[in-house]
Every structure is written in C-alpha cells, then in structure tokens.
Design an enzyme around this catalytic site. Structure first.
Site, PDB file in Angstrom:
ATOM      1  N   SER A   1       0.790  -1.220   0.000  1.00 48.35           N
ATOM      2  CA  SER A   1       0.000   0.000   0.000  1.00 48.35           C
ATOM      3  C   SER A   1       0.827   1.277   0.000  1.00 48.35           C
ATOM      4  O   SER A   1       0.317   2.341  -0.378  1.00 48.35           O
ATOM      5  CB  SER A   1      -0.943   0.005   1.206  1.00 48.35           C
ATOM      6  OG  SER A   1      -0.212  -0.048   2.421  1.00 48.35           O
TER       7      SER A   1
ATOM      8  N   ASP B   1      10.452  -0.049  -1.972  1.00 51.19           N
ATOM      9  CA  ASP B   1       9.526  -1.035  -1.434  1.00 51.19           C
ATOM     10  C   ASP B   1       9.081  -0.597  -0.043  1.00 51.19           C
ATOM     11  O   ASP B   1       9.680   0.303   0.555  1.00 51.19           O
ATOM     12  CB  ASP B   1      10.199  -2.412  -1.380  1.00 51.19           C
ATOM     13  CG  ASP B   1       9.213  -3.560  -1.447  1.00 51.19           C
ATOM     14  OD1 ASP B   1       7.996  -3.329  -1.324  1.00 51.19           O
ATOM     15  OD2 ASP B   1       9.665  -4.715  -1.622  1.00 51.19           O
ATOM     16  N   GLY B   2       8.056  -1.232   0.473  1.00 48.69           N
ATOM     17  CA  GLY B   2       7.560  -0.938   1.800  1.00 48.69           C
ATOM     18  C   GLY B   2       8.061  -1.945   2.818  1.00 48.69           C
ATOM     19  O   GLY B   2       8.816  -2.865   2.500  1.00 48.69           O
ATOM     20  N   ALA B   3       7.632  -1.786   4.070  1.00 48.06           N
ATOM     21  CA  ALA B   3       7.988  -2.716   5.140  1.00 48.06           C
ATOM     22  C   ALA B   3       6.904  -2.677   6.201  1.00 48.06           C
ATOM     23  O   ALA B   3       6.183  -1.684   6.349  1.00 48.06           O
ATOM     24  CB  ALA B   3       9.341  -2.352   5.744  1.00 48.06           C
TER      25      ALA B   3
ATOM     26  N   GLY C   1       6.395  -8.832   4.256  1.00 48.01           N
ATOM     27  CA  GLY C   1       5.598  -9.985   3.892  1.00 48.01           C
ATOM     28  C   GLY C   1       4.153  -9.917   4.322  1.00 48.01           C
ATOM     29  O   GLY C   1       3.420 -10.897   4.189  1.00 48.01           O
ATOM     30  N   GLY C   2       3.725  -8.735   4.811  1.00 50.36           N
ATOM     31  CA  GLY C   2       2.324  -8.596   5.167  1.00 50.36           C
ATOM     32  C   GLY C   2       1.390  -8.845   3.999  1.00 50.36           C
ATOM     33  O   GLY C   2       0.266  -9.316   4.177  1.00 50.36           O
TER      34      GLY C   2
ATOM     35  N   GLU D   1      10.106 -10.190  -3.282  1.00 51.92           N
ATOM     36  CA  GLU D   1      10.699  -8.935  -2.813  1.00 51.92           C
ATOM     37  C   GLU D   1      12.148  -9.133  -2.392  1.00 51.92           C
ATOM     38  O   GLU D   1      13.005  -8.288  -2.671  1.00 51.92           O
ATOM     39  CB  GLU D   1       9.881  -8.394  -1.634  1.00 51.92           C
ATOM     40  CG  GLU D   1       8.523  -7.835  -2.045  1.00 51.92           C
ATOM     41  CD  GLU D   1       7.641  -7.496  -0.864  1.00 51.92           C
ATOM     42  OE1 GLU D   1       6.695  -6.703  -1.046  1.00 51.92           O
ATOM     43  OE2 GLU D   1       7.882  -8.028   0.237  1.00 51.92           O
TER      44      GLU D   1
ATOM     45  N   LYS E   1       5.702   2.417  11.447  1.00 53.18           N
ATOM     46  CA  LYS E   1       6.456   1.201  11.137  1.00 53.18           C
ATOM     47  C   LYS E   1       7.802   1.140  11.858  1.00 53.18           C
ATOM     48  O   LYS E   1       8.469   0.094  11.841  1.00 53.18           O
ATOM     49  CB  LYS E   1       6.690   1.088   9.627  1.00 53.18           C
ATOM     50  CG  LYS E   1       5.431   1.182   8.776  1.00 53.18           C
ATOM     51  CD  LYS E   1       4.441   0.081   9.072  1.00 53.18           C
ATOM     52  CE  LYS E   1       3.259   0.124   8.109  1.00 53.18           C
ATOM     53  NZ  LYS E   1       2.253  -0.904   8.416  1.00 53.18           N
TER      54      LYS E   1
END
Length: 230
Positions: A33, A88-90, A102-103, A110, A128
């Site tokens: 997201s 990328d997100g985390a 990995g949510g 990834e 986060k």
C-alpha cells in the site's frame, strides 16, 4: 490515526522515494500500500518526460499488473541481473534498518529483487519504526504446502506462535503457490541469528526478515518526510 491521514503519509513517503529514480535506471517496483504510491509517481514522471530509459522489475503479480496498466516498461532479472534502485515498503523497520516484510505475502519475490539491488529504499509511515523487530508484527514464513504442519511445529520449537494465513475460509496462496505461516516471536533480540535458523530448515521457502539490505528509509510523519540513511 485516521485511515485518510495514514494514506496521506504513505503517499508522501512513496512520492519522495520515486523522485530518487533517475533516467536510465533499472528499477525494482515494490509491493503493498505504500510502494504503490512510488510506482504511480514513477509512471507520472515517465509520462511527463522527466524520466527516460527506465525499465522496471516488479516484485509481485499485483505490482506487475499495476505497472502494465499505468505504462511502466517492464523487464526481467534474466535481462538485467543488477537493479540500480528498488523502492519497497515494510511492516517494521528497526534502528539499524533491518526489516520485517511480507504482510502482503510477496516477500519471496521482494527479497530476490532486494538481493539484486544496489540501493534498496524503504518507504513507510512512522508507525512502522520499532525498537526491536517483532514488536508489532509476526514474521511471515513462506512454506511449501507439503508438510507445512511440520514447519509450524518447528517454529513452535523456536518459541513462536505460528498461524496459517487464510484468504477467506481457504489457505492464502502466494504468487509461487506456497502457504504462509505468520510466526509471532514477540520482540526479537537477534534477528540475524533467527534468520539463520529459519534458512536452515527444509520446507521453509523464505522468511520475512530482511537483514542488512536497506540503505535508505523514507519515513513520513505528522512533521513531514524524513530521509534516513545508513
């Protein structure tokens, strides 16, 4: 925090990171997201002519579909084994930039992209940031369907409380056709040691601990965007 405010923070972080991309780069497109805001901003910059010569490698089938829809040229690791930058997100980021990811269930692809990347940029809202990984998030463990119960028992032997991830009333399936066990270890004192134990187990395809990979973290909060560098 209201959902609208959270989305606004994600947008700020994602768009800031997208502006780090330069013409001629090979770009990894993250999933989730927050990363989608970076992907959309990259597409806007390509469309306006601000970015040229860009080709991208998506980290999930969902990101691939989104990139095709908004006009980002795609390539593969076979054609470009080294990636200049990945955004990328985390799910969690600790003070030395270790991550839980990995949510969304895409952490295998990834991590493949991250390991091929010269500069991994993580985008997140400030919720986060944690003092220790595992404080607010279980570790997603991708396992093959055969014998997944044995992997759950192994995780329990390491002190975790694993839960099979569901999609409605059926097991969630990753892009690779595997299952995910969300393993709650609580706060993790030594993420690198735990990662080693997980990697030694047959049947575990990949885990959501990303150790020592991240160079930049773009964090959006109520006071604006911070660019943290390692």
């Amino acid at each position: 925090m209201p959902a609208m405010n959270t989305d606004a923070l994600k947008r700020q972080a994602g768009e800031y990171a997208a502006n780090l991309v330069e013409s001629g780069m090979i770009v990894g497109l993250g999933s989730g997201s927050t990363a989608i805001f970076a992907t959309r901003r990259i597409a806007q910059r390509i469309g306006s002519g601000a970015l040229t010569g860009i080709v991208a490698i998506p980290t999930s089938l969902a990101t691939e579909a989104a990139a095709i829809k908004i006009g980002i040229p795609l390539t593969t690791l076979a054609e470009h084994p080294r990636i200049d930058i990945t955004v990328d997100g985390a799910d969690e980021v600790d003070p030395v930039f270790n991550l839980i990811k990995g949510g969304g269930g895409a952490h295998l692809r990834e991590k493949i992209v991250a390991q091929a990347t010269e500069r991994l940029v993580i985008v997140a809202d400030d919720s986060k940031l944690v003092d220790q990984l595992g404080s607010t998030w279980a570790i997603p463990i991708e396992v093959i369907p055969f014998g997944w119960e044995a992997q759950a028992a192994y995780l329990e032997s390491l002190g975790a409380a694993p839960t099979l991830r569901l999609d409605g009333d059926r097991p969630f399936q990753t892009d690779g056709g595997n299952l995910i066990l969300d393993a709650d270890f609580g706060s993790i004192a030594d993420p690198a040691a735990l990662a080693h134990l997980l990697e030694s187990r047959a049947g575990i395809v990949e885990h959501g601990l990303f150790i020592g990979m991240t160079r930049d973290v773009i964090v959006a909060g109520v006071d604006g965007v911070r660019h943290l560098r390692r």
